[in-house]
Design a protein around this motif. Structure first.
Motif, PDB file in Angstrom:
ATOM      1  N   GLU A 132     -44.818 -17.845 -17.863  1.00 50.51           N
ATOM      2  CA  GLU A 132     -43.676 -18.071 -16.973  1.00 50.51           C
ATOM      3  C   GLU A 132     -42.588 -18.875 -17.679  1.00 50.51           C
ATOM      4  OE1 GLU A 132     -45.507 -19.892 -13.552  1.00 50.51           O
ATOM      5  OE2 GLU A 132     -46.020 -17.945 -12.670  1.00 50.51           O
ATOM      6  N   THR A 133     -42.983 -19.891 -18.425  1.00 48.97           N
ATOM      7  CA  THR A 133     -42.031 -20.739 -19.131  1.00 48.97           C
ATOM      8  C   THR A 133     -41.132 -19.927 -20.057  1.00 48.97           C
ATOM      9  OG1 THR A 133     -43.480 -22.667 -19.050  1.00 48.97           O
ATOM     10  CG2 THR A 133     -41.813 -22.659 -20.785  1.00 48.97           C
ATOM     11  N   TYR A 134     -41.720 -18.941 -20.728  1.00 50.30           N
ATOM     12  CA  TYR A 134     -40.964 -18.145 -21.692  1.00 50.30           C
ATOM     13  C   TYR A 134     -40.543 -16.779 -21.139  1.00 50.30           C
ATOM     14  CZ  TYR A 134     -42.171 -21.910 -24.738  1.00 50.30           C
ATOM     15  OH  TYR A 134     -42.303 -23.176 -25.282  1.00 50.30           O
ATOM     16  N   ASN A 135     -40.499 -16.678 -19.798  1.00 53.63           N
ATOM     17  CA  ASN A 135     -40.000 -15.480 -19.111  1.00 53.63           C
ATOM     18  C   ASN A 135     -40.683 -14.189 -19.564  1.00 53.63           C
ATOM     19  OD1 ASN A 135     -38.034 -16.930 -17.559  1.00 53.63           O
ATOM     20  ND2 ASN A 135     -36.820 -17.078 -19.419  1.00 53.63           N
ATOM     21  N   LYS A 189     -42.341  -6.288 -22.581  1.00 51.82           N
ATOM     22  CA  LYS A 189     -42.283  -7.390 -23.531  1.00 51.82           C
ATOM     23  C   LYS A 189     -43.555  -7.422 -24.379  1.00 51.82           C
ATOM     24  CE  LYS A 189     -39.145 -10.122 -20.814  1.00 51.82           C
ATOM     25  NZ  LYS A 189     -38.899 -11.364 -20.110  1.00 51.82           N
TER      26      LYS A 189
END
Length: 121
Positions: A116-119, A2
């Protein structure tokens, strides 16, 4: 892998954030102004964008607004990075379509929570 785009015209802040992100399996691309951030966003199509609010040429909110006009960035999480918490700045960020705000100096746990929130991790 990513990709995350970070833009900040303060070299030290940019390098600190890049160092913090180095411990994650992410491709990090960086810009030193809003114009460069727009070009890199187009070229790299990052999964997360962090924009300093106060940059010389374009504010983070202006960059976000320009990106949100493009279908490719309708759902991309865009986060404001700011050392200030004025209601005017926060309103500009929300109006431009930013998802949330990350405050300087960035705490490691806040950065981890954001990723973490946005994977991203």
């Amino acid at each position: 892998m990513k990709t995350i785009l970070i833009a900040d015209d303060d070299f030290i802040s940019l390098e600190v954030l890049k160092a913090m992100l180095a411990s994650y399996s992410l491709k990090v691309v960086s810009a030193i102004n809003g114009t460069e951030a727009l070009a890199l966003a187009q070229a790299e199509q990052p999964q997360l964008i962090i924009l300093d609010y106060e940059m010389d040429d374009l504010t983070g909110a202006e960059v976000c607004s320009k990106l949100r006009q493009q279908e490719a960035f309708n759902k991309t999480p865009i986060v404001a990075l700011t050392g200030h918490q004025s209601s005017t700045q926060l309103d500009h960020c929300r109006d431009a379509g930013m998802n949330e705000t990350l405050h300087k100096p960035v705490a490691p746990d806040a950065l981890t929570q954001l990723l973490e929130t946005y994977n991203m991790i």
